[in-house]
Design an enzyme around this catalytic site. Structure first.
Site, PDB file in Angstrom:
ATOM      1  N   ASN A  12       0.800  -1.432   0.017  1.00 37.85           N
ATOM      2  CA  ASN A  12      -0.047   0.031  -0.220  1.00 37.85           C
ATOM      3  C   ASN A  12       1.099   1.249   0.033  1.00 37.85           C
ATOM      4  OD1 ASN A  12      -2.002   1.859   0.592  1.00 37.85           O
ATOM      5  ND2 ASN A  12      -1.970   1.148   2.253  1.00 37.85           N
ATOM      6  N   LYS A  14       0.827   4.584  -0.330  1.00 33.07           N
ATOM      7  CA  LYS A  14      -0.404   5.321   0.279  1.00 33.07           C
ATOM      8  C   LYS A  14      -0.048   6.643  -0.711  1.00 33.07           C
ATOM      9  CE  LYS A  14      -0.416   3.347   4.780  1.00 33.07           C
ATOM     10  NZ  LYS A  14       0.639   3.329   6.394  1.00 33.07           N
ATOM     11  N   HIS A 100      -9.366   1.181   4.401  1.00 35.58           N
ATOM     12  CA  HIS A 100      -8.074   1.433   5.473  1.00 35.58           C
ATOM     13  C   HIS A 100      -8.301   2.600   6.462  1.00 35.58           C
ATOM     14  CE1 HIS A 100      -4.183   3.259   6.507  1.00 35.58           C
ATOM     15  NE2 HIS A 100      -4.021   1.415   6.324  1.00 35.58           N
ATOM     16  N   GLU A 102      -6.720   4.473   7.442  1.00 38.31           N
ATOM     17  CA  GLU A 102      -6.466   6.087   7.522  1.00 38.31           C
ATOM     18  C   GLU A 102      -7.956   6.471   6.850  1.00 38.31           C
ATOM     19  OE1 GLU A 102      -2.564   5.677   5.752  1.00 38.31           O
ATOM     20  OE2 GLU A 102      -1.497   4.830   7.361  1.00 38.31           O
ATOM     21  N   GLU A 170      -5.626  -5.101  10.297  1.00 36.11           N
ATOM     22  CA  GLU A 170      -4.738  -3.750  11.101  1.00 36.11           C
ATOM     23  C   GLU A 170      -5.072  -3.140  12.262  1.00 36.11           C
ATOM     24  OE1 GLU A 170      -2.577  -2.355   6.854  1.00 36.11           O
ATOM     25  OE2 GLU A 170      -4.448  -1.502   7.097  1.00 36.11           O
ATOM     26  N   SER A 216       2.814  -1.681  10.779  1.00 36.68           N
ATOM     27  CA  SER A 216       4.198  -2.264  11.360  1.00 36.68           C
ATOM     28  C   SER A 216       4.914  -3.669  10.387  1.00 36.68           C
ATOM     29  CB  SER A 216       4.943  -2.257  12.397  1.00 36.68           C
ATOM     30  OG  SER A 216       4.384  -0.696  12.343  1.00 36.68           O
TER      31      SER A 216
HETATM   32  P1  PGA Z   1       2.701  -0.291   7.300  1.00 37.16           P
HETATM   33  O1  PGA Z   1       1.510   0.770   7.036  1.00 37.16           O
HETATM   34  O2  PGA Z   1       3.017  -0.860   7.444  1.00 37.16           O
HETATM   35  O3  PGA Z   1       3.267   0.831   7.036  1.00 37.16           O
HETATM   36  O4  PGA Z   1       2.730  -0.122   9.006  1.00 37.16           O
HETATM   37  C1  PGA Z   1       0.800  -0.613   7.023  1.00 37.16           C
HETATM   38  C2  PGA Z   1      -1.033  -0.028   5.960  1.00 37.16           C
HETATM   39  O5  PGA Z   1      -1.206   0.871   6.447  1.00 37.16           O
HETATM   40  O6  PGA Z   1      -1.627  -0.488   5.600  1.00 37.16           O
END
Ligand code: PGA
Length: 252
Positions: A12, A14, A100, A102, A170, A216
């Site tokens: 992803n 982003k 997601h 976010e 997540e 992460s």
């Molecule tokens: P990250 O993000 O691996 O940077 O923690 C994962 C995600 O938001 O899908």
């Protein structure tokens, strides 16, 4: 019943990977994939909307799958600034991430909105990656499994099948923080998700549905996470922005 599920590692991006930096990443991943005849996993990249066509061309023939990070729930119409699932299919996407954390936090997306988006993805022939996960406060209050069950019940449309849906667990507090739940905690949530899917969609669909861990994930922890019985891959943010680290996660 035991079913073998093909691992899926999804990057992803982003709001990253503008122009040459995104193209570079796509080309490097395509090179690595082309160097192999057989891949024991599916690799998916989800660049920003503006890069979808170009990244799609750069990875063509490599086996890398293309996905988007969001879609609108309507097929077309007066929705300024939005992109429909059919438009994503039109530029070569096979997948779309919906819900997601976010999007849920920054755009006020509720379970009902996420469900409508997943349904729109299905109608357009896309595989929806439906994201769920608890906040740190919810975990500290001992409510993780309740939150997960509620989000599943609210976010999955009746069109959900193993062939058109992937679920990404997540934990919100693990995203981009370098912190992760313990392996036992991850497996407990994934097993709970599979139980709920069994109740709602039947054992065959539940067993065949791929469940990703996200938050992460990196080259160091990917192997252990992937080895958990109900973890079928990962949704990777930060570590997916460099070809070496993303590839190391795929190989883990
Ligand atoms: P990250 O993000 O691996 O940077 O923690 C994962 C995600 O938001 O899908």
């Amino acid at each position: 019943m035991t079913v073998s599920r093909r691992p899926l590692i999804a990057g992803n991006w982003k709001m990253n990977g503008c122009g040459e930096s995104g193209m570079d990443l796509a080309r490097q991943l395509a090179e690595r994939m082309k160097g192999r005849d057989h891949h024991p996993f599916d690799m998916l990249v989800c660049p920003p909307f503006t890069m979808l066509s170009r990244v799609g061309e750069a990875v063509a023939g490599s086996g890398i799958l293309l996905g988007a990070q969001d879609c609108h729930h309507q097929p077309a119409g007066a929705y300024t600034g939005n992109v429909s699932a059919a438009m994503l299919a039109d530029v070569g996407c096979a997948y779309v991430i919906v819900g997601h954390s976010e999007r849920r936090a920054q755009h006020g997306e509720t379970d009902a909105v996420v469900k409508a988006k997943a349904e729109a993805a299905h109608i357009a022939g896309l595989i929806a990656i439906v994201c769920i996960g608890e906040t740190e406060a919810e975990r500290n209050a001992g409510n993780t499994l309740k939150v997960i069950k509620d989000q599943l019940a609210g976010s999955l449309p009746s069109s959900m099948r193993a062939v058109n849906t992937v679920i990404a667990y997540e934990p919100v507090w693990a995203i981009g923080t370098g912190r992760t739940p313990t392996n036992d905690e991850v497996e407990q949530v994934h097993a709970c998700i599979r139980d709920r899917l069994t109740d709602d969609f039947g054992e065959a669909e539940a067993q065949a549905t791929r469940l990703l861990y996200g938050g992460s994930m990196n080259a160091e922890n990917a192997g252990e996470l992937r080895a958990l019985p109900d973890v079928d891959g990962g949704l990777v943010g930060g570590a997916g922005l460099k070809a070496e680290t993303f590839w190391a996660i795929c190989e883990a």
